[in-house]
Design an enzyme around this catalytic site. Structure first.
Site, PDB file in Angstrom:
ATOM      1  N   ASP A   1      25.267  85.906 134.763  1.00  0.00           N
ATOM      2  CA  ASP A   1      23.902  85.168 134.863  1.00  0.00           C
ATOM      3  C   ASP A   1      23.530  85.334 133.580  1.00  0.00           C
ATOM      4  O   ASP A   1      24.059  85.917 132.385  1.00  0.00           O
ATOM      5  CB  ASP A   1      22.990  85.875 135.798  1.00  0.00           C
TER       6      ASP A   1
HETATM    7  C1  GLC Z   1      18.869  82.016 135.765  1.00  0.00           C
HETATM    8  C2  GLC Z   1      19.313  81.800 137.394  1.00  0.00           C
HETATM    9  C3  GLC Z   1      20.631  81.241 137.490  1.00  0.00           C
HETATM   10  C4  GLC Z   1      20.781  80.142 136.509  1.00  0.00           C
HETATM   11  C5  GLC Z   1      20.731  80.526 135.028  1.00  0.00           C
HETATM   12  C6  GLC Z   1      20.992  79.309 134.152  1.00  0.00           C
HETATM   13  O1  GLC Z   1      18.313  83.204 135.257  1.00  0.00           O
HETATM   14  O2  GLC Z   1      19.418  83.435 137.688  1.00  0.00           O
HETATM   15  O3  GLC Z   1      20.531  81.019 138.787  1.00  0.00           O
HETATM   16  O4  GLC Z   1      21.860  79.311 136.812  1.00  0.00           O
HETATM   17  O5  GLC Z   1      19.673  81.433 134.835  1.00  0.00           O
HETATM   18  O6  GLC Z   1      19.805  78.600 134.009  1.00  0.00           O
END
Ligand code: GLC
Length: 722
Positions: free
Chosen positions: A265
């Site tokens: 993430d």
């Molecule tokens: C965010 C979310 C994830 C998302 C990523 C990119 O923090 O937790 O679900 O796809 O960052 O935006």
């Protein structure tokens, strides 16, 4: 007499068959052919080029190798629509770019359809639009188990039940990936709250892990063939999810045989060596931590560690191999099918998902509305006119249009019905009941034949700021189930003024409706129903569509009665949350502890009725074939979700009262009967014995329960599994 030729024929056939099979056996399988190409590419790469592929090269891309014709891998949110363009840099908000996508109903609405084929169609739309926008990976589906009604991101997820999650996620993933785009199932694992999401340490039993929190990911890999998995922010049993050898190396890549990319993430990588050794293949989003791309944890430092002999070069090669494997699987190097963007067909699928996902919770014969007998409708509520697509956080979508509930009602009512609109309440921070707005709504309701109140949750106070998070949003959890802005007072006053009132709830989960539910004749849950949500809702209100949605989560009467309050911790303390509710999530708790919810898992009404008959269950060893007839005994066409639950009558370890192990959605004309047959494999009877670290089937009596909801069993049979 058989000629010599005829005698020789069998031998000849055998020889030919052998040669053909041998030749075929010599043909490399598609993956073997891919790996041969990959090995050639890797053999030409420098260490620096390899490492450049293991981390982001911009906010949503990861490094390529231009010298060898290897492009960057391009990712994009989100799970229910291609997010508005972020360009090369996170905060470049190209307001002027015409990047408006199809805003699909959010995950929880898709799950409420209980229609895996529709899940595939949903994924097709998402994959096709991501492809058209030049994206290689769409960052969805989000499948974290809905453990608490308070989790801010439940709207993006699917269900409290691992079987329903598994069935809906697989369809979605295949739909996306058949469009030459990688899905990215998230967040692995146990990201079931937003409170302290980037630091909380989640503790749970092995049984809860195996029976509740892993199955969706297992199905995504083993049945959906997902090419990417996103490592969650949180810790699991003391180790960050992006460097958790047990979760990633042992289970995901080992037991499940996952061959794709475990990407972090955004900003979820913490240690270089541990992330490399324990599973992360691609580091994303550490620019959010202020790091320049070449100073990411899996960047220059890795080159130095390999050169020092601390990191085995093979470790690097395996990660590059995984990334290139995904690139080949999505035909990044050629022959990629074309995508399509914001087409009528895509919006039509969005509408179908909304029509099948909206749930009719209660109906004292008020619905469907008879347009010929109605002269006026008072539409009330700020959510009746509120577009939702760009709220909620990273899953935001800029869409070409979003039919609001009021617009939908207007379009279907036409000129024959006089409509009024009253906001009824204000959406603003700390807004409470607004007496003037309630009074004007009451006046409007008194003068109308019907009142329709559209309330519930919202993403944020400001529709269009992605980081304006209030209720159903990333980064925040609700504090309770009480509807904000004084809506309970509004509903009570309007229902009192006009008993012919329909309440429509927008949102990602339940509200405490105890103060008005008994007096309200009709209630629907419309979730966040996407670009065509208003038309879908109006179609149901006026009976053009018979509702067929079924709750994918339990709606408790009050928060106190939810298992995370009665049994477990939510959201835990400053460092740790222990899942003391264990396997008793959702209906597994309510049924076992015999607590009656407001509306049960699997509940959803129709405008017609269904009869269940001729249930037979035949066992074959440790499998069982369940057959029954479903008849539409009403006067309208409709769809029924036949749910099959299994109860173990006597168990060694405590098991839930019943568990969903099969379902099928059948569409029936009035009077039509359909036979439904479902096969329960051995795993439908097993539980995970964490004393023996093994899936276990205790031979004995099981009850097969078939019904229209977890609390509406229509037929059952006791069987014996040896
Ligand atoms: C965010 C979310 C994830 C998302 C990523 C990119 O923090 O937790 O679900 O796809 O960052 O935006």
């Amino acid at each position: 007499m058989i000629s010599n030729y005829r005698k020789a024929l069998p031998a000849f056939v055998l020889v030919v068959a052998f040669c053909v099979s041998h030749a075929v056996a010599q043909q490399p399988s598609p993956d073997e052919a891919i790996y041969k190409k990959i090995d050639v590419q890797i053999s030409k790469m420098t260490l620096e080029e390899k490492v450049g592929m293991l981390h982001a090269s911009s906010s949503f891309t990861s490094g390529g190798v231009p010298r060898l014709g290897i492009p960057e891998l391009v990712t994009s949110d989100g799970p229910h629509g291609v997010r508005l363009e972020h360009g090369r840099d996170w905060r470049t908000d190209n307001d002027h770019v015409d990047d408006s996508a199809t805003y699909l109903p959010t995950g929880v609405c898709l799950a409420s359809t209980w229609d895996p084929q529709l899940g595939y169609a949903y994924g097709t739309v998402l994959g096709s639009e991501a492809n058209a926008r030049g994206k290689d990976v769409i960052l969805g589906p989000g499948i974290n188990i809905i453990r608490s009604p308070l989790n801010g991101r439940n709207f993006e997820y699917e269900s409290e039940d691992p079987y329903l999650v598994s069935k809906m996620a697989v369809g979605y993933i295949k739909g996306v990936q058949d469009q030459d785009v990688s899905a990215c199932v998230k967040h692995f694992l146990a990201n079931n709250q937003e409170t302290q999401r980037t630091s909380i340490n989640v503790l749970m039993s092995e049984r809860a892990l195996r029976e509740i929190y892993l199955p969706g990911f297992k199905a995504a890999v083993e049945k959906g063939g997902v090419y990417s998995v996103m490592g969650a922010y949180n810790k699991f049993r003391g180790e960050w999810c992006t460097e958790n050898a047990y979760l990633v190396n042992n289970i995901l890549k080992g037991e499940f045989g996952f061959k794709g990319i475990l990407m972090s993430d955004w900003g979820a990588v913490h240690h270089t060596a541990e992330a490399l050794w324990n599973g992360t293949d691609l580091e994303m989003g550490s620019d959010l931590l202020g790091l320049p791309y070449n100073k990411f944890l899996l960047a220059d430092t890795v080159v130095a560690l390999v050169k020092k002999g601390v990191i085995d070069p093979q470790t690097i090669d395996d990660k590059v191999r995984r990334i290139l494997y995904v690139m080949y699987k999505i035909h990044k190097f050629g022959n990629r099918k074309p995508g399509a963007f914001s087409t009528k067909a895509h919006f039509a699928i969005a509408q179908k998902v909304a029509e099948e996902g909206i749930v009719l919770l209660k109906n004292n014969s008020l619905l469907p509305l008879d347009a010929s007998a109605i002269h006026s409708i008072a539409v009330i509520g700020a959510n009746a006119t509120r577009p939702q697509s760009e709220g909620g956080g990273s899953s935001q979508v800029r869409t070409r249009y979003e039919i609001t509930p009021l617009e939908g009602i207007k379009r279907i009512a036409g000129d024959g019905i006089h409509l009024t609109y009253s906001p009824g309440y204000r959406i603003a921070k700390d807004a409470t009941a607004d007496r003037a707005l309630i009074d004007s709504a009451v006046e409007a309701a008194k003068k109308a034949d019907i009142a329709v109140i559209v309330g519930g949750w919202t993403h944020g106070y400001n529709n269009y700021a992605w980081d304006d998070n209030a209720y159903d949003a990333e980064g925040i959890d609700k504090t309770d189930m009480a509807m904000p802005f004084g809506q309970d007072s509004l509903i009570a006053a309007v229902v009192k003024a006009n008993p012919r009132t329909v309440v429509v709830l927008v949102g990602g989960g339940p509200v405490d409706m105890t103060s008005w539910i008994n007096e309200t004749p009709a209630v629907l849950e419309s979730w966040y129903a996407g670009s065509e949500g208003g038309d879908a809702l109006a179609g149901i209100l006026f009976g053009r569509v018979s509702p067929s949605g079924k709750l994918p989560m339990t709606f408790p009467k009050t928060l106190a009665e939810s298992p995370v309050r009665a049994l477990g911790q939510f959201p835990g303390d400053s460092t740790t949350v222990e899942y003391d509710d264990d396997i008793f999530v959702g209906y597994r708790y309510f049924d076992t502890w015999k607590v009656k919810p407001q509306f049960a898992f699997g509940h959803g009404l129709s405008y017609t009725t269904f009869q269940y008959s001729n249930l037979t269950v035949t066992t074959h060893g440790q499998t069982a074939v369940v057959s029954l007839a479903i008849t539409n005994t009403g006067h309208r066409a409709g769809a029924e979700v036949v749910q099959v639950y299994v109860k173990q009558n006597h168990c060694t370890l405590r098991r839930p009262e019943k568990e969903l192990k099969g379902f099928e959605k059948v569409f029936l004309q009035p009077g039509e009967t359909r036979n439904v047959t479902l096969t329960l494999q051995k795993d439908a009877f097993q539980y995970y014995n964490d004393l023996r670290h093994a899936w276990t089937l205790d031979p004995g009596a099981f009850t097969i329960l078939c019904g229209s909801a977890s609390d509406d069993i229509r037929a059952s049979k006791v069987i014996f599994i040896k």
